[in-house]
Design an enzyme around this catalytic site. Sequence first.
Site, PDB file in Angstrom:
ATOM      1  N   HIS A 143       0.889  -1.166   0.000  1.00 50.04           N
ATOM      2  CA  HIS A 143       0.000   0.000   0.000  1.00 50.04           C
ATOM      3  C   HIS A 143       0.929   1.218   0.000  1.00 50.04           C
ATOM      4  O   HIS A 143       2.009   1.172   0.595  1.00 50.04           O
ATOM      5  CB  HIS A 143      -0.820   0.121   1.277  1.00 50.04           C
ATOM      6  CG  HIS A 143      -1.751  -1.000   1.581  1.00 50.04           C
ATOM      7  ND1 HIS A 143      -1.351  -2.134   2.210  1.00 50.04           N
ATOM      8  CD2 HIS A 143      -3.095  -1.125   1.395  1.00 50.04           C
ATOM      9  CE1 HIS A 143      -2.398  -2.935   2.391  1.00 50.04           C
ATOM     10  NE2 HIS A 143      -3.466  -2.353   1.904  1.00 50.04           N
ATOM     11  N   ASP A 146       2.286   1.970   3.371  1.00 48.26           N
ATOM     12  CA  ASP A 146       3.218   1.021   3.993  1.00 48.26           C
ATOM     13  C   ASP A 146       4.645   1.458   3.713  1.00 48.26           C
ATOM     14  O   ASP A 146       5.516   1.351   4.566  1.00 48.26           O
ATOM     15  CB  ASP A 146       3.139  -0.399   3.392  1.00 48.26           C
ATOM     16  CG  ASP A 146       1.754  -0.980   3.351  1.00 48.26           C
ATOM     17  OD1 ASP A 146       0.943  -0.611   4.202  1.00 48.26           O
ATOM     18  OD2 ASP A 146       1.505  -1.810   2.449  1.00 48.26           O
ATOM     19  N   GLU A 310      -8.912 -13.853  -1.249  1.00 48.53           N
ATOM     20  CA  GLU A 310      -8.125 -14.118  -0.033  1.00 48.53           C
ATOM     21  C   GLU A 310      -8.796 -15.202   0.805  1.00 48.53           C
ATOM     22  O   GLU A 310     -10.000 -15.142   1.089  1.00 48.53           O
ATOM     23  CB  GLU A 310      -7.989 -12.821   0.772  1.00 48.53           C
ATOM     24  CG  GLU A 310      -7.240 -13.013   2.080  1.00 48.53           C
ATOM     25  CD  GLU A 310      -6.811 -11.703   2.722  1.00 48.53           C
ATOM     26  OE1 GLU A 310      -6.463 -10.746   1.988  1.00 48.53           O
ATOM     27  OE2 GLU A 310      -6.825 -11.624   3.956  1.00 48.53           O
ATOM     28  N   HIS A 313     -10.764 -14.242   3.967  1.00 53.57           N
ATOM     29  CA  HIS A 313     -11.983 -13.498   3.636  1.00 53.57           C
ATOM     30  C   HIS A 313     -13.079 -14.460   3.169  1.00 53.57           C
ATOM     31  O   HIS A 313     -14.253 -14.273   3.484  1.00 53.57           O
ATOM     32  CB  HIS A 313     -11.702 -12.470   2.549  1.00 53.57           C
ATOM     33  CG  HIS A 313     -10.711 -11.425   2.956  1.00 53.57           C
ATOM     34  ND1 HIS A 313     -10.324 -10.410   2.125  1.00 53.57           N
ATOM     35  CD2 HIS A 313     -10.028 -11.241   4.100  1.00 53.57           C
ATOM     36  CE1 HIS A 313      -9.443  -9.644   2.745  1.00 53.57           C
ATOM     37  NE2 HIS A 313      -9.242 -10.127   3.941  1.00 53.57           N
ATOM     38  N   ASP A 351      -5.279 -13.587   9.433  1.00 49.95           N
ATOM     39  CA  ASP A 351      -4.155 -13.500   8.490  1.00 49.95           C
ATOM     40  C   ASP A 351      -2.967 -14.367   8.875  1.00 49.95           C
ATOM     41  O   ASP A 351      -1.834 -13.884   8.964  1.00 49.95           O
ATOM     42  CB  ASP A 351      -3.696 -12.042   8.354  1.00 49.95           C
ATOM     43  CG  ASP A 351      -4.657 -11.188   7.553  1.00 49.95           C
ATOM     44  OD1 ASP A 351      -5.380 -11.738   6.713  1.00 49.95           O
ATOM     45  OD2 ASP A 351      -4.685  -9.955   7.767  1.00 49.95           O
TER      46      ASP A 351
HETATM   47  C1  XLS Z   1      -7.537  -6.625   4.313  1.00 47.43           C
HETATM   48  C2  XLS Z   1      -7.045  -6.913   2.967  1.00 47.43           C
HETATM   49  C3  XLS Z   1      -5.919  -6.008   2.518  1.00 47.43           C
HETATM   50  C4  XLS Z   1      -5.779  -6.027   1.042  1.00 47.43           C
HETATM   51  C5  XLS Z   1      -4.997  -4.887   0.516  1.00 47.43           C
HETATM   52  O1  XLS Z   1      -8.131  -7.428   5.001  1.00 47.43           O
HETATM   53  O2  XLS Z   1      -6.663  -8.251   2.914  1.00 47.43           O
HETATM   54  O3  XLS Z   1      -4.726  -6.364   3.116  1.00 47.43           O
HETATM   55  O4  XLS Z   1      -5.203  -7.213   0.620  1.00 47.43           O
HETATM   56  O5  XLS Z   1      -5.562  -3.670   0.837  1.00 47.43           O
HETATM   57 NI    NI Z   2      -5.710  -9.075   1.271  1.00 45.20          NI
HETATM   58 NI    NI Z   3      -7.318  -9.661   4.818  1.00 48.36          NI
END
Ligand code: XLS
Ligand code: NI
Ligand code: NI
Length: 479
Positions: A143, A146, A310, A313, A351
């Site tokens: 990002h 970051d 992801e 998610h 994560d």
């Molecule tokens: C947040 C997301 C984020 C995206 C990028 O939960 O996973 O990290 O991958 O903004």
């Molecule tokens: Ni992500």
């Molecule tokens: Ni995430």
Amino acid sequence: MSPTMNHRGVISPRRRFPAPHDAGTLERLRVSGIHTKSIRETAMAFFTDISKIEYEGPQSRNPLAFRHYNADEMVEGRTMRDHLRFSVCYWHTFRGTGADPFGAGTLQRPWDDGTESVENAKNRVRVAFEFIEKLGAPFYCFHDRDVAPEGANLAESYKNLDAVADVLEEEQQRSGIKLLWGTANLFSHPRYLHGAATSCNADVFAYAAAQVKKAMEVTHRLGGENYVFWGGREGYMNLYNTDMKRELDHLAKFMHMAVDHAKTIGFTGQFLFEPKPKEPTKHQYDFDAAACLNFLRQYDLLDHVKLNIETNHATLAGHTMAHELVYSSIQGALGSIDANTGDLLLGWDTDQFPTDIYLTTQCMLAILDQGGLAPGGVNFDAKVRRESFEPVDLFHAHIGGMDAFARGLKIAAAIRADGVLTDFVKTRYRSYDAGIGAKIESGAASFEDLAAYMLEAGDVQPNESGRQEMLENLVNMYL
Ligand code: XLS
Ligand code: NI
Ligand code: NI
């Protein structure tokens, strides 16, 4: 990702823990005012105890070696490197502090002085590239916030990002590591409390647009192969104060502007939209692959945007990763993945690094089925636990994730080579290959035809078992 972006109030890890042997050198350089050039020359000294991570084969007991990821090994006519396109994420790996809602940061990062200075940001880039190089991952992701600190105003933020991008570019050229994707952080700063493109405040929309414009330009400059939109705070908590229709219209406008800007600057990378059902808001507009695809289709964005799926998610949305991957893939919309895993006992985005071989096998089955992910890749949107506070844990975490995916790749390829699942599935639907089934699929049959057909046949006999248990046992034979 989790809220580790805000470093204010976090005590510098360097002060809280005894620095490892090599940090003293950096400290002396810093104190003596010698900046990035000198630090760069000594940057390879940060992980002096760790040499390049090598493939040693499944029998190796060396925790700092790959047992399965062998970059040059060919699988289905392609190297593992090209199949997996591993990427290290900057936010968790180089900005994570280990802070959680109950406690401060724990992670020892002796190279980081804990300040939000551009100088610190530049030094961090050197360390990051040393890490990625020793790990042998071909890509990284970031990002904007970051890599470079937010300035006092937008112009200063632009300037900071440009300054750090100079170092990123230099390190990319030196190491050959490439940018898988860039994105903008449109959620950490308080200005985004109501969202960014879906904020009720048009000035916030404008600020977000200005921020994404710059993030896209920097991604383009660094040869980024994709650009990601993850919703951040694009969603809502309560309908009493929310005009959902207007917010969704605005989000679509925003993405169209990004697509237009890509044309203006000549960015030909792939746009990716990343589904997530909740966190930070209660109802994220990008809930799951189905919601994202519906949005993209409704607003005529499907030709420009694919999905970045992801694992954690998917779980939070009540799906499996495999479901989300296949659902996107059959619509030609699986662009890239954020590889991680959640914890089924915890209902938030933990994560964690993926280590489950069933999971990686299923991911690789879906990915191989569509002929790969490029220009996307396998990005570790994952963080070490706050208890794993030593720098070397970053290596263990990534090695584990890469090995799990490499193994998943080999297992998936073996399953595919034997054709066991595909043959079964093909046979299962064979009634559509000829006769009435073929008529249905080709669109030649009407309700009238089908009624006439069944009136003559009278009824249907259940044909054969779904054999789920047999197939599960069969997959286990490959693991
Ligand atoms: C947040 C997301 C984020 C995206 C990028 O939960 O996973 O990290 O991958 O903004
Ligand atoms: Ni992500
Ligand atoms: Ni995430």
